[in-house]
Design a protein around this motif. Sequence first.
Motif, mmCIF file in Angstrom:
data_model
loop_
_atom_site.group_PDB
_atom_site.id
_atom_site.type_symbol
_atom_site.label_atom_id
_atom_site.label_comp_id
_atom_site.label_asym_id
_atom_site.label_seq_id
_atom_site.Cartn_x
_atom_site.Cartn_y
_atom_site.Cartn_z
ATOM 1 N N LEU A 44 0.548 -0.657 0.338
ATOM 2 C CA LEU A 44 0.032 -0.210 0.216
ATOM 3 C C LEU A 44 1.005 0.995 -0.356
ATOM 4 N N ASP A 45 2.099 1.042 0.787
ATOM 5 C CA ASP A 45 3.108 1.993 1.008
ATOM 6 C C ASP A 45 4.112 2.470 -0.536
ATOM 7 N N ALA A 46 4.269 1.313 -0.974
ATOM 8 C CA ALA A 46 4.720 1.660 -2.211
ATOM 9 C C ALA A 46 3.773 2.243 -3.463
ATOM 10 N N ILE A 47 2.901 1.792 -3.168
ATOM 11 C CA ILE A 47 1.278 2.738 -4.025
ATOM 12 C C ILE A 47 0.976 3.604 -3.868
ATOM 13 N N GLU A 48 1.028 3.971 -3.232
ATOM 14 C CA GLU A 48 0.927 5.477 -2.627
ATOM 15 C C GLU A 48 2.344 6.775 -3.038
ATOM 16 N N ARG A 49 3.243 6.323 -3.085
ATOM 17 C CA ARG A 49 4.594 6.811 -3.293
ATOM 18 C C ARG A 49 4.042 6.776 -4.570
ATOM 19 N N ALA A 50 3.524 5.599 -5.315
ATOM 20 C CA ALA A 50 4.215 5.916 -6.939
ATOM 21 C C ALA A 50 3.060 6.930 -7.564
ATOM 22 N N LEU A 51 1.967 7.109 -6.703
ATOM 23 C CA LEU A 51 0.482 7.687 -7.146
ATOM 24 C C LEU A 51 1.651 8.981 -6.965
ATOM 25 N N GLN A 52 1.747 9.425 -5.004
ATOM 26 C CA GLN A 52 2.046 10.830 -5.421
ATOM 27 C C GLN A 52 3.384 11.552 -6.272
ATOM 28 N N ARG A 53 3.951 10.153 -6.660
ATOM 29 C CA ARG A 53 4.782 11.048 -7.599
ATOM 30 C C ARG A 53 4.354 11.263 -8.997
ATOM 31 N N GLY A 54 3.277 11.472 -9.213
ATOM 32 C CA GLY A 54 2.303 11.379 -10.517
ATOM 33 C C GLY A 54 2.013 10.179 -11.422
ATOM 34 N N ALA A 55 2.443 9.214 -11.307
ATOM 35 C CA ALA A 55 2.544 8.169 -11.968
ATOM 36 C C ALA A 55 0.758 7.256 -11.970
ATOM 37 N N ALA A 56 0.437 7.058 -12.684
ATOM 38 C CA ALA A 56 -1.256 6.543 -12.650
ATOM 39 C C ALA A 56 -1.558 5.516 -12.904
ATOM 40 N N TRP A 57 -0.426 4.563 -12.753
ATOM 41 C CA TRP A 57 -1.293 2.947 -13.405
ATOM 42 C C TRP A 57 0.299 2.935 -12.954
ATOM 43 N N GLY A 58 0.561 1.480 -12.779
ATOM 44 C CA GLY A 58 1.998 0.725 -12.371
ATOM 45 C C GLY A 58 1.149 -0.638 -12.338
ATOM 46 N N ARG A 59 2.755 -1.601 -12.114
ATOM 47 C CA ARG A 59 2.677 -2.950 -10.987
ATOM 48 C C ARG A 59 3.873 -3.210 -10.370
ATOM 49 N N PHE A 60 3.542 -4.309 -9.966
ATOM 50 C CA PHE A 60 4.861 -5.119 -9.085
ATOM 51 C C PHE A 60 5.741 -5.769 -10.025
ATOM 52 N N ASP A 61 7.257 -6.327 -9.719
ATOM 53 C CA ASP A 61 8.134 -6.893 -9.850
ATOM 54 C C ASP A 61 7.441 -8.342 -9.153
ATOM 55 N N VAL A 62 8.083 -9.140 -10.106
ATOM 56 C CA VAL A 62 6.475 -10.718 -10.134
ATOM 57 C C VAL A 62 7.964 -11.984 -8.938
ATOM 58 N N ARG A 63 7.926 -12.487 -8.202
ATOM 59 C CA ARG A 63 8.462 -13.760 -8.017
ATOM 60 C C ARG A 63 7.355 -14.812 -8.041
ATOM 61 N N ILE A 64 7.776 -16.060 -9.141
ATOM 62 C CA ILE A 64 6.571 -17.638 -8.788
ATOM 63 C C ILE A 64 7.355 -18.414 -8.385
ATOM 64 N N ASP A 65 6.246 -18.966 -7.584
ATOM 65 C CA ASP A 65 6.696 -19.851 -6.458
ATOM 66 C C ASP A 65 5.917 -20.612 -6.980
ATOM 67 N N GLY A 66 6.989 -22.250 -7.447
ATOM 68 C CA GLY A 66 6.789 -23.309 -7.709
ATOM 69 C C GLY A 66 7.475 -24.294 -7.857
ATOM 70 N N ARG A 67 7.443 -25.358 -8.218
ATOM 71 C CA ARG A 67 8.013 -27.029 -8.327
ATOM 72 C C ARG A 67 9.412 -26.346 -9.027
ATOM 73 N N SER A 68 9.484 -26.083 -10.254
ATOM 74 C CA SER A 68 10.285 -25.848 -11.551
ATOM 75 C C SER A 68 11.167 -25.343 -11.471
ATOM 76 N N ARG A 69 12.137 -26.099 -11.902
ATOM 77 C CA ARG A 69 13.733 -24.588 -11.682
ATOM 78 C C ARG A 69 14.087 -24.242 -12.822
ATOM 79 N N GLY A 70 14.294 -22.977 -12.411
ATOM 80 C CA GLY A 70 15.129 -21.818 -13.475
ATOM 81 C C GLY A 70 13.465 -20.903 -13.235
ATOM 82 N N LEU A 71 12.640 -20.556 -12.745
ATOM 83 C CA LEU A 71 11.422 -19.975 -12.028
ATOM 84 C C LEU A 71 11.825 -18.620 -11.356
ATOM 85 N N ALA A 72 12.818 -18.277 -10.650
ATOM 86 C CA ALA A 72 14.087 -16.977 -10.063
ATOM 87 C C ALA A 72 14.494 -16.078 -11.568
ATOM 88 N N VAL A 73 14.759 -17.196 -12.572
ATOM 89 C CA VAL A 73 14.982 -16.689 -13.845
ATOM 90 C C VAL A 73 13.641 -16.353 -15.195
#
Length: 226
Positions: free
Chosen positions: A94-123
């Motif tokens: 929530l704080d990250a979203i608020e900071r982005a909006l205060q800086r003038g962004a109208a929209w955005g997204r987060f980085d992602v981490r994938i939680d799974g069994r397959s090797r290489g998902l971090a890459v």
Amino acid sequence: MTRRVSIVVPALNEAAGIAATLGALAPWRAAGHEVIVVDGGSTDATVPLAAAWADRVLAAPRGRARQMNAGAAAARHGVLLFLHADTRLPPGALDAIERALQRGAAWGRFDVRIDGRSRGLAVVAALMNLRSRASGIATGDQAIFVRRDAFDAAGGFPDQPLMEDVELSRRLKRSAGRPACLRDRVVTSGRRWDERGMWRTIWLMWTLRWRYWRGTPAEVLARAYR
């Protein structure tokens, strides 16, 4: 003052994990934000489970775009956050979203981490984040947030069965500028990678994106995806 957020969660047969996803949002609700689950016709216990953890559970025609548009239409607050039912927000989101909006962004997204069994998902996740940052195109797995006025001006999600997140990103880039690409990471399920195989899924997704960029209708791509 921190802006109020309406979190829209599209769901379809998510009984196995919906309570955990929504339970993690309890502090948001306690702070005055709202959680809206939009069900696309589940045949399991998704709806009764969600009802215990959401402000509202709506029914809409099946399809993420239609479900998310229905949730947005019912939302009371000025910031919309679209969260997949198998994705968890990071601490401090929530704080990250608020900071982005205060800086003038109208929209955005987060980085992602994938939680799974397959090797290489971090890459895989790292490449997804880099591609998104370079292109200004967000995926639904990255928990897109947007000011309500910007969402409405862009026409909302297109009524199509696949690539609705890509198309919304294109619309928002044209009408509201590039997204705020937050480095805080959401955690999303790697079930599709585990079920289909990592390399097969990578090939499929890149092929679908390339075909969409070349003009193949989303309906055709949706059949290939299934």
